[in-house]
Design a protein around this motif. Structure first.
Motif, short mmCIF file in Angstrom:
data_model
loop_
_atom_site.label_atom_id
_atom_site.label_comp_id
_atom_site.label_asym_id
_atom_site.label_seq_id
_atom_site.Cartn_x
_atom_site.Cartn_y
_atom_site.Cartn_z
N CYS A 1 0.87 -1.36 -0.02
CA CYS A 1 -0.05 0.17 0.08
C CYS A 1 0.89 1.27 -0.05
O CYS A 1 2.11 1.16 0.45
CB CYS A 1 -1.06 -0.02 1.28
N ALA A 2 0.13 2.42 -0.21
CA ALA A 2 0.99 3.71 -0.54
C ALA A 2 0.83 4.14 0.79
O ALA A 2 -0.17 3.84 1.60
CB ALA A 2 0.24 4.46 -1.36
N SER B 1 5.47 7.84 -0.78
CA SER B 1 6.02 6.31 -0.49
C SER B 1 5.05 5.28 -0.48
O SER B 1 3.75 5.40 -0.46
CB SER B 1 6.79 6.32 1.01
N TYR B 2 5.62 4.15 -0.40
CA TYR B 2 4.57 2.86 -0.59
C TYR B 2 5.53 1.71 0.28
O TYR B 2 6.72 1.84 -0.02
CB TYR B 2 4.13 2.33 -2.01
N ASN C 1 3.70 4.00 -9.38
CA ASN C 1 3.02 2.91 -8.32
C ASN C 1 2.11 3.15 -7.02
O ASN C 1 1.05 2.92 -7.09
CB ASN C 1 4.44 2.14 -7.60
N ILE C 2 2.78 4.69 -6.74
CA ILE C 2 2.03 5.23 -5.60
C ILE C 2 0.69 5.51 -6.06
O ILE C 2 -0.45 5.53 -5.44
CB ILE C 2 2.69 6.45 -4.93
N LEU D 1 -1.78 2.91 -6.55
CA LEU D 1 -2.16 2.24 -5.11
C LEU D 1 -3.12 3.15 -4.74
O LEU D 1 -4.40 2.46 -4.13
CB LEU D 1 -1.10 2.05 -4.25
N TRP D 2 -3.06 4.29 -4.84
CA TRP D 2 -3.97 5.40 -4.39
C TRP D 2 -5.26 5.06 -5.23
O TRP D 2 -6.60 4.99 -4.67
CB TRP D 2 -3.78 6.75 -4.25
N ARG E 1 -5.66 1.36 -1.87
CA ARG E 1 -4.60 0.64 -1.30
C ARG E 1 -3.83 1.83 -0.77
O ARG E 1 -2.62 2.02 -1.16
CB ARG E 1 -4.02 -0.49 -1.83
N TYR E 2 -4.13 2.52 0.34
CA TYR E 2 -3.29 3.65 0.66
C TYR E 2 -3.50 3.76 2.39
O TYR E 2 -4.61 3.58 2.81
CB TYR E 2 -3.46 4.98 0.08
N CYS F 1 -4.03 -0.88 5.20
CA CYS F 1 -4.41 -0.68 3.88
C CYS F 1 -5.81 -1.10 3.59
O CYS F 1 -6.48 -0.43 3.12
CB CYS F 1 -3.00 -1.27 3.27
#
Length: 114
Positions: free
Chosen positions: A29-30, A35-36, A68-69, A72-73, A77-78, A99
């Motif tokens: 997850c972010a 960052s993640y 990638n971040i 994920l958002w 998934r953050y 997450c």
């Protein structure tokens, strides 16, 4: 193959990469907008080995960190950091403790938004 010889991950592979990482047992997850994390795998030797294979399959993901971040958002998934977390590491607080729960995970790639 040395780190300098590794091929770079393609942006088009990000969704499949995320699904593969989740299926390997990681809670990717972010964390905030910059960052993640792949997740805590202490004591999970099989998952660690699978993540190594995934990394080899997709290549170097570092150049695509922000992509990638963002992905994920986009799929929820953050962990969003509160205002205090941005200013001081000693006061880090997350507005969401995890997450995603296990029930919310899917083995299929998330649907593209139109």
């Amino acid at each position: 193959m040395t780190n300098n010889d590794r091929r770079e991950m393609k942006a088009s592979n990000i969704p499949a990469f995320v699904v593969d990482v989740i299926e390997a047992g990681s809670d990717i997850c972010a964390v905030g907008p910059e960052s993640y994390v792949i997740g805590d795998l202490d004591g999970q030797d099989a998952a660690i080995e699978e993540l190594k294979r995934i990394g080899e399959r997709y290549g170097d993901r570092a150049p695509l960190k922000l992509e990638n971040i963002a992905y994920l958002w986009s799929i929820g998934r953050y962990i969003e950091l509160g205002p205090k977390a941005r200013g001081s590491r000693t006061q880090e607080r997350a507005s969401q403790p995890i997450c995603r729960s296990g029930a919310e995970r899917t083995s299929k790639a998330p649907q593209e938004r139109s």
